[in-house]
Design an enzyme around this catalytic site. Structure first.
Site, PDB file in Angstrom:
ATOM      1  N   HIS B 231       0.804  -1.214   0.000  1.00  0.00           N
ATOM      2  CA  HIS B 231       0.000   0.000   0.000  1.00  0.00           C
ATOM      3  C   HIS B 231       0.841   1.271   0.000  1.00  0.00           C
ATOM      4  CE1 HIS B 231      -3.860   1.810  -0.376  1.00  0.00           C
ATOM      5  NE2 HIS B 231      -3.410   2.773   0.368  1.00  0.00           N
ATOM      6  N   TYR B 235       1.451   5.405  -2.319  1.00  0.00           N
ATOM      7  CA  TYR B 235       1.805   6.791  -1.960  1.00  0.00           C
ATOM      8  C   TYR B 235       3.106   7.203  -2.612  1.00  0.00           C
ATOM      9  CZ  TYR B 235      -2.207   6.277   0.776  1.00  0.00           C
ATOM     10  OH  TYR B 235      -3.498   6.051   1.108  1.00  0.00           O
ATOM     11  N   HIS B 382     -10.985   0.997  -9.220  1.00  0.00           N
ATOM     12  CA  HIS B 382     -10.486   2.002  -8.271  1.00  0.00           C
ATOM     13  C   HIS B 382      -9.052   2.423  -8.603  1.00  0.00           C
ATOM     14  CE1 HIS B 382      -8.986   3.741  -4.542  1.00  0.00           C
ATOM     15  NE2 HIS B 382      -8.090   2.784  -4.500  1.00  0.00           N
ATOM     16  N   PHE B 383      -8.152   1.460  -8.772  1.00  0.00           N
ATOM     17  CA  PHE B 383      -6.755   1.908  -8.891  1.00  0.00           C
ATOM     18  C   PHE B 383      -6.411   2.423 -10.288  1.00  0.00           C
ATOM     19  CE2 PHE B 383      -5.794  -2.837  -9.108  1.00  0.00           C
ATOM     20  CZ  PHE B 383      -5.303  -2.854 -10.397  1.00  0.00           C
ATOM     21  N   HIS B 384      -7.311   2.206 -11.265  1.00  0.00           N
ATOM     22  CA  HIS B 384      -7.074   2.903 -12.531  1.00  0.00           C
ATOM     23  C   HIS B 384      -7.423   4.393 -12.400  1.00  0.00           C
ATOM     24  CE1 HIS B 384      -6.473  -1.055 -14.389  1.00  0.00           C
ATOM     25  NE2 HIS B 384      -5.828  -0.371 -15.321  1.00  0.00           N
ATOM     26  N   ARG B 445     -11.807  -9.796 -10.505  1.00  0.00           N
ATOM     27  CA  ARG B 445     -10.702  -9.210 -11.247  1.00  0.00           C
ATOM     28  C   ARG B 445      -9.813 -10.353 -11.737  1.00  0.00           C
ATOM     29  NH1 ARG B 445      -6.794  -6.905  -6.439  1.00  0.00           N
ATOM     30  NH2 ARG B 445      -5.538  -6.222  -8.190  1.00  0.00           N
ATOM     31  N   ARG B 446      -8.741 -10.056 -12.432  1.00  0.00           N
ATOM     32  CA  ARG B 446      -7.686 -11.013 -12.766  1.00  0.00           C
ATOM     33  C   ARG B 446      -8.208 -12.316 -13.353  1.00  0.00           C
ATOM     34  NH1 ARG B 446      -3.601 -10.666  -7.603  1.00  0.00           N
ATOM     35  NH2 ARG B 446      -2.411  -8.988  -8.515  1.00  0.00           N
TER      36      ARG B 446
END
Lengths: 175, 561
Positions: B231, B235, B382-384, B445-446
């Site tokens: 995680h 950042y 979300h992470f895209h 996913r995946r």
């Protein structure tokens, strides 16, 4: 340090929002009883699961009637099927009954997720994942391995059949 | 004076870093469109078994190589520009070559999977283990070695920034650290602390295990070490984007940074809170007591604070800029921002999408709500928005501004550059909203295939077919966006020098400057110590419990994929 008045208000609102989030999640845990998957399932040897010599119910996975109103479902996840669950052996459980799933892996990391429910856990070699839920709607639910587990990962699915409590017949568990 | 004329050596280093970064972006974008079309069943050129090699390449090349090399270049510019000195050349170039060797090793190991996985040094040359490489799935040892070299290289790159700061301090005793350097150093401190987890995982466990020197590893322990880093790495992508939004974007908007002290507070909060949150990726892992998950959840929620503060400061800075340009009213000042300038538009749109990504992230972080979306298509949705837009679009946008300064050449094809951020924005809006909704329908996913033989998915809002279509169209637009960016960069790179540049690295002072920030904010030793204490509280007891039964027990032997 000079902090603008608007900044102070914003900062206060932001902290309030965060504390509010933590409070609702805590309420979900304590009040609504949504507990997390944890270490209650204990550990097990993945190689023993694969060889079928754990000396536990995982050597003959399936549904076990634990008491009048509780069944326990032992599931082995392995490349690329759930035993039981995949193909023509769906997991059959009664509605309105406490159902505890105990899931472990015989090889790599898998996932165990039942669609349209909150039942969703990782399956990690060496660990037993334990999830308890009550199905209040009958029908067929999808079962998905949601963690990539090898070249045929996309074929690793299954199903869970929830039947009315009065029509449910405990299956013979062979030895 | 143009940056390249003032710092020719540092400019050459940054150009080398950017070239590697852009090549990784190009390959990663090709893999991306192959995936989007494959898993939606639109168009297929590879088998579903090869899909995972493509997916591994997409994840590693974009999330690790594109980001790390771009950040190294951006940070080199930021330190050099704000301290007004040349980077220590030996350390900086050593870092570059180490990272490049690591990248080539990892890339060869991954691509070997598309060429029949030949046996090299007794191991099949393949690495379709995805970005997370969870044991006991085994990749070729070159993959782990490559990953380790990229990390070690980034450590040495960080040393060059620290060395610059120490040299600057000996000549400027008592002066406040310039904001850009402060941000770089805080980010690197966070990075050093958080990469310890993955370094131990790879060097102590996975490399010896993949070579056959040790027979077993504990899958839960290695997974935990991965997420200790997994995680904070988010950042490491986000803080450079924040550096751009805080220090460059206000100038592009025609204004000044609203508050230098608050910017420092935000970065200190990231240093403190970034690492002790990793268990929130393991909310549904067996073998970890609920209490540890709860501690990670509270830390994760407080990590919202620096992002919420950023939203205020950045928007306030933009508003200030817009009002300098004649903006009026509560909202109509938005019209007075330079939306036709590619660098500004890209950063602003990236920030806007990051707000949406932040909200979906709160769901991920919401411990028991997480059951609904864990490992579903919601997560890549979300992470895209975060790494795939907040970071990637900011990186592309600021390249339109920075590359002319490190090459001395005018930006070519301004028209294409001006529409590129909007194409990315529309493509991501389509793809990401469909992914979020598909996740709510339980679609994982995946996976290479959209359907299963035992059952079928039903959409919660909208049909599954419509979601697939949106993902395919969105993915295609994103590919077009990446291609346009690369065309603009290539033409700018090969253009001839001449004429005056429209951009420069001179910055207006903040409205509230460093003189208003307490000196304690610059006390790195104090913040690092507090960060370490928080990590010991969050990770000490669970790691001790996992190690108590033996460091490789319960053990798993390698399983070739």
């Amino acid at each position: 340090m000079q902090v603008h008045n608007f900044e102070k208000v914003w900062l206060g609102a932001a902290i309030l929002l965060i504390v509010g989030f933590i409070a609702t999640i805590s309420y979900g845990t304590v009040g609504a009883g949504i507990s997390m998957v944890d270490d209650s399932g204990g550990q097990i040897s993945a190689q023993a699961v694969q060889n079928g010599n754990t000396g536990t119910q995982f050597d003959d996975p399936g549904v076990v009637q634990a008491s009048e109103d509780q069944v326990v479902v032992y599931v082995v996840a392995q490349q690329f099927q759930f035993r039981p669950g995949s193909g023509d052996t769906p997991i059959r459980v009664p509605a309105d009954t406490r159902v505890t799933f105990k899931v472990t892996s015989a090889d790599v990391v898998h996932g165990f997720s039942i669609t349209e429910t909150n039942i969703n856990t990782m399956v990690i070699p060496g660990q037993v994942a334990e999830v308890t839920a009550v199905f209040d709607e009958t029908g067929t639910y999808g079962l998905v391995c949601h963690e990539y587990c090898g070249a045929a990962h996309h074929t690793m699915g299954g199903s869970v059949e929830v039947v009315p409590k009065d029509q449910y017949e405990p299956q013979e568990v062979s030895n | 004076m143009v940056f390249v004329d003032e710092y020719p050596k540092t400019s050459k280093l940054i150009r080398s870093q950017f070239i590697v970064s852009f090549i990784a972006l190009a390959l990663g974008a090709v893999f991306g469109i192959v995936q989007a079309l494959h898993r939606t069943g639109t168009f297929r050129i590879f088998s579903s078994a090869d899909y995972y090699t493509i997916l591994t390449g997409h994840g590693v090349l974009l999330a690790l190589v594109f980001t790390t090399f771009f950040i190294a270049g951006l940070f080199g510019w930021a330190v050099s520009n704000s301290l007004e000195r040349v980077l220590p050349q030996r350390a900086a170039w050593g870092a570059f070559w180490l990272m490049l060797v690591g990248t080539v090793l990892a890339a060869v190991a991954i691509l070997g999977g598309l060429f029949g996985a030949p046996s090299i040094l007794g191991h099949s040359l393949k690495a379709d283990v995805l970005f997370t490489f969870y044991a006991p799935m085994k990749a070729h040892p070159a993959f782990y070695l490559g990953a380790a070299l990229i990390i070690v290289g980034s450590w040495i790159a960080g040393y060059a920034y620290f060395k610059s700061l120490w040299n600057w301090r000996s000549e400027n005793a008592g002066e406040r650290i310039p904001l850009k350097t402060f941000m770089v150093i805080t980010t690197m401190l966070m990075w050093y602390i958080s990469t310890i987890g993955v370094a131990v995982e790879v060097v102590v466990f996975l490399i010896p295990w993949s070579l056959g020197l040790i027979s077993n590893v504990d899958p839960l322990l290695t997974r935990t070490l991965f997420w200790y880093f997994g995680h904070p790495v988010v950042y490491f992508w986000l803080m450079p984007a924040y550096l751009v939004w805080y220090t460059i974007l206000p100038k592009l908007a025609g204004g000044r940074l609203f508050s230098d002290p608050l910017a420092r507070v935000v970065f200190v909060l990231f240093l403190l809170l970034s690492t002790p949150v990793g268990f929130h990726h393991q909310y549904v892992d067996p073998g970890i007591p609920e209490g540890f998950k709860f501690i990670a959840m509270t830390n994760t929620m407080f990590l919202l604070l620096p992002s919420l503060l950023t939203a205020f400061t950045v928007v306030a800075s933009l508003e200030h800029g817009a009002r300098q340009n004649g903006g009026k009213g509560y909202f109509s000042w938005l019209r007075n921002l330079p939306w036709g300038e590619p660098a500004f538009a890209g950063c602003a749109l990236a920030g806007l999408m990051f707000a949406a990504g932040g909200f979906s992230g709160m769901i991920n972080a919401g411990m028991n709500i997480n059951y609904l979306i864990h490992n579903t298509l919601w997560v890549p949705g979300h992470f895209h928005l975060t790494v795939g837009t907040a970071f990637a679009l900011t990186a592309m946008a600021i390249s339109y501004w920075l590359v002319p300064q490190i090459t001395g050449k005018k930006l070519q094809r301004r028209g294409l550059a001006a529409i590129q951020p909007y194409i990315w924005f529309i493509g991501m809006a389509l793809m990401s909203n469909a992914m979020h909704r598909a996740g709510l329908a339980g679609i994982p996913r995946r996976t290479a295939e959209p359907t299963y033989s035992e059952f079928s998915f039903e959409g919660v809002a909208g049909t599954v077919g419509e979601m697939r279509l949106q993902i395919a169209i969105g993915g295609t637009l994103l590919f077009v966006g990446a291609a346009l960016f690369l065309v603009v960069m290539a033409e700018t790179w090969i253009a001839h020098r001449g004429g005056r540049l429209r951009v420069n690295s001179v910055f207006p002072d903040p409205l509230s400057g460093p003189e208003h920030s307490p000196r304690i904010l610059d006390n790195y030793k104090l913040w690092t110590a507090i960060a370490l204490v928080l990590i010991v509280i969050a990770y000490g007891p669970p790691l001790a419990a996992m190690l108590a039964d033996g460091i490789t027990a319960p053990g798993s032997p390698p399983i070739p994929v």
